[in-house]
Enzyme design. Structure first.
Site, short mmCIF file in Angstrom:
data_model
loop_
_atom_site.label_atom_id
_atom_site.label_comp_id
_atom_site.label_asym_id
_atom_site.label_seq_id
_atom_site.Cartn_x
_atom_site.Cartn_y
_atom_site.Cartn_z
N TYR A 141 1.41 3.21 15.22
CA TYR A 141 2.18 3.35 13.98
C TYR A 141 3.61 3.86 14.16
O TYR A 141 4.43 3.72 13.25
CB TYR A 141 1.42 4.21 12.97
N ASP B 152 0.85 -1.18 0.00
CA ASP B 152 0.00 0.00 0.00
C ASP B 152 0.89 1.24 0.00
O ASP B 152 1.77 1.37 0.86
CB ASP B 152 -0.89 -0.01 1.25
N LYS C 100 -4.75 -1.66 9.98
CA LYS C 100 -4.96 -1.70 8.53
C LYS C 100 -5.18 -3.11 8.02
O LYS C 100 -5.65 -3.29 6.90
CB LYS C 100 -3.69 -1.18 7.83
N ASP D 180 -9.26 0.35 1.49
CA ASP D 180 -8.28 -0.06 2.50
C ASP D 180 -8.79 0.38 3.87
O ASP D 180 -8.34 1.37 4.44
CB ASP D 180 -6.93 0.60 2.16
N ARG E 183 0.60 15.36 12.94
CA ARG E 183 1.80 16.08 13.40
C ARG E 183 1.58 17.58 13.23
O ARG E 183 2.24 18.23 12.40
CB ARG E 183 3.04 15.64 12.60
N TYR F 272 1.23 5.67 -0.59
CA TYR F 272 0.77 6.87 0.12
C TYR F 272 1.01 8.02 -0.85
O TYR F 272 1.69 8.98 -0.54
CB TYR F 272 1.65 7.00 1.38
N THR G 279 -9.15 -5.64 3.49
CA THR G 279 -8.95 -4.74 2.35
C THR G 279 -9.85 -5.25 1.24
O THR G 279 -9.68 -6.39 0.79
CB THR G 279 -7.48 -4.76 1.89
N GLN H 76 -4.46 2.74 14.66
CA GLN H 76 -3.35 3.21 13.83
C GLN H 76 -2.54 4.30 14.53
O GLN H 76 -1.31 4.27 14.57
CB GLN H 76 -3.92 3.75 12.50
N GLU I 215 -10.37 12.63 6.85
CA GLU I 215 -10.19 13.92 6.17
C GLU I 215 -11.54 14.63 5.98
O GLU I 215 -11.65 15.83 6.22
CB GLU I 215 -9.54 13.71 4.80
N HIS J 243 -3.61 13.95 0.28
CA HIS J 243 -3.88 13.07 1.42
C HIS J 243 -2.73 13.11 2.42
O HIS J 243 -2.95 13.21 3.64
CB HIS J 243 -4.11 11.63 0.93
MN MN Z 1 -4.16 2.76 2.48
#
Ligand code: MN
Length: 407
Positions: free
Chosen positions: A236, A119, A245, A225, A135, A121, A249, A232, A356, A126
């Site tokens: 993470y 996967d 995750k 996903d 952060r 990114y 999926t 997470q 989001e 995003h």
């Molecule tokens: Mn993903």
């Protein structure tokens, strides 16, 4: 464009120009088929009648053997199937085979058996959104982001076909100033993604050149996903996604061949700084693909569309992802799945995840049944859709990638 003698309803995802591959069961076990209009053409039967090359690979229970054959064989089979569906009516009829089934009357299975799952990114919008939320006090894009397609190895055993129920995962989470606890996630999210499925692969130790990516990418599917954001967020650091995750999926049941997508390939976005030589490509690797996310509660018969965006603006392309994933010489094989990462656009209505769309739960989504959503509730159904449309060309689609959340 020549029409097929098989009726294709107006607005269908599956005109003659598409011919995506899937695995179906009409009561005789798993067979490979292609979608045409509302029908599935049974390739086991077509191969049995000797009407198509590479019959042995097409008489398997998944696409992996066919994927292993490589690009020239894929092209040969696609050409022959196109011929049968335009001028070959009597050939199929004379063969006396029961070759067509209504899609509504068959069960669709996972089209390929995934070996590995990666996967990425690769949407800059995003990555910036998540960076701002996770952060808040630093640069949202980490220093590596514009230099390489960031990704992680996911869990292939929990890749499921569209329609499979999604069990709300349990896990360890931590609220601020409290000790960690274990229980069902309270922040179950989606990730709108598009994935590519690989062909024959490479030898161990031999990277795939970005310009050879077309020999290794068979086609594309929609990917949801599913993500548990509270799990997470706690787990993470520092090694990346793990249990938040890997519980499920979902993929759409039809693999749309890259050859069908070729007319919709567009230049990727400009990249600054220019990537290192192994990530540079010639030709168009963006895909002009429209995407949509639908969400329905148990009380709703039709989903509300909560996001609409385009795949064309993805910062890192499939060719770059494949070149990067193999630069260390790792081996890829038939049926590996490489997902894009959440596809988000620049505006709030174009975001590809609830974290989001609701900005971390701050701005709930209003659904048409009067309820609100920060994250998914039990009974919610999410349906992803994707299609390519361009003036003068037939619309081709991916079908749906659907999942319902159960406790
Ligand atoms: Mn993903």
């Amino acid at each position: 464009m020549t029409a097929s003698w098989v009726e294709v309803p107006e607005g269908s995802d599956f005109p003659l120009a598409n011919l995506p591959y899937g695995v179906f069961d009409s009561g005789k076990g798993r067979r490979i088929g292609i979608a045409i209009g509302d029908h599935v053409l049974d390739l086991y039967a077509v191969a049995d009648a000797g009407l198509v090359p590479h019959g042995a690979a097409l008489q398997d229970v998944d696409l992996n053997g066919f994927l292993a054959l490589g690009r020239s064989s894929w092209h040969e089979v696609r050409g022959r199937l196109t011929e049968l569906l335009t001028d070959g009516r009597t050939e199929i009829q004379d063969a006396g085979i029961d070759a067509f089934h209504h899609q509504a009357e068959v069960t669709l299975h996972l089209p390929f058996t995934p070996g590995d799952y990666v996967d990425f990114y690769s949407s800059i919008e995003h990555a910036i959104n998540l960076g701002r939320m996770f952060r808040p006090d630093s640069d949202p894009l980490l220093p590596n982001w514009r230099h390489l397609p960031v990704g992680y190895h996911g869990r292939s055993s929990t890749i499921v076909v569209s329609g499979t129920e999604i069990h709300r995962p349990r896990g360890q989470t931590k609220q601020e100033d409290e000790p960690p606890t274990e229980g069902p996630t309270r922040a179950l999210d989606i990730e709108l993604e598009v994935g590519f499925v690989t062909g024959p692969g490479n030898e161990l130790g031999v990277p795939i050149d970005a310009d050879d990516a077309g020999d290794h990418i068979f086609g594309m599917v929609l990917v949801n996903d599913w993500s548990a954001r509270d799990i997470q967020r706690w787990e993470y650091v520092p090694l990346g996604p793990f249990l938040g995750k890997s519980f499920a999926t979902s993929v759409s049941p039809w693999v749309v061949p890259l050859e069908a997508l070729a007319p919709y390939m567009v230049p990727g976005p400009s990249q600054d700084p220019e990537p290192l030589p192994y990530l540079r490509t010639v030709g168009d690797w963006g895909v002009d693909l429209q995407l949509e996310v639908g969400l329905a509660s148990v009380a709703m018969s039709e989903p509300d569309v909560i996001s609409r965006n385009s795949f064309a603006g993805m910062y890192w392309t499939m060719a770059q992802q494949l070149a990067h994933a193999t630069v260390n010489g790792t081996r890829i094989g038939p049926g590996d799945l490489y997902a894009s990462g959440t596809v988000s656009g620049p505006d709030p209505g174009t975001y590809g995840s609830l974290i989001e769309l609701t900005w971390g739960g701050r701005d709930p989504i209003q659904l048409s049944d009067g309820s609100q959503r920060r994250y998914l509730e039990d009974g919610d159904t999410v349906a992803l859709r994707g299609w390519c449309e361009r003036e003068g060309l037939p619309r081709i689609g991916f079908g749906e990638c659907v999942g319902t959340v159960v406790p």
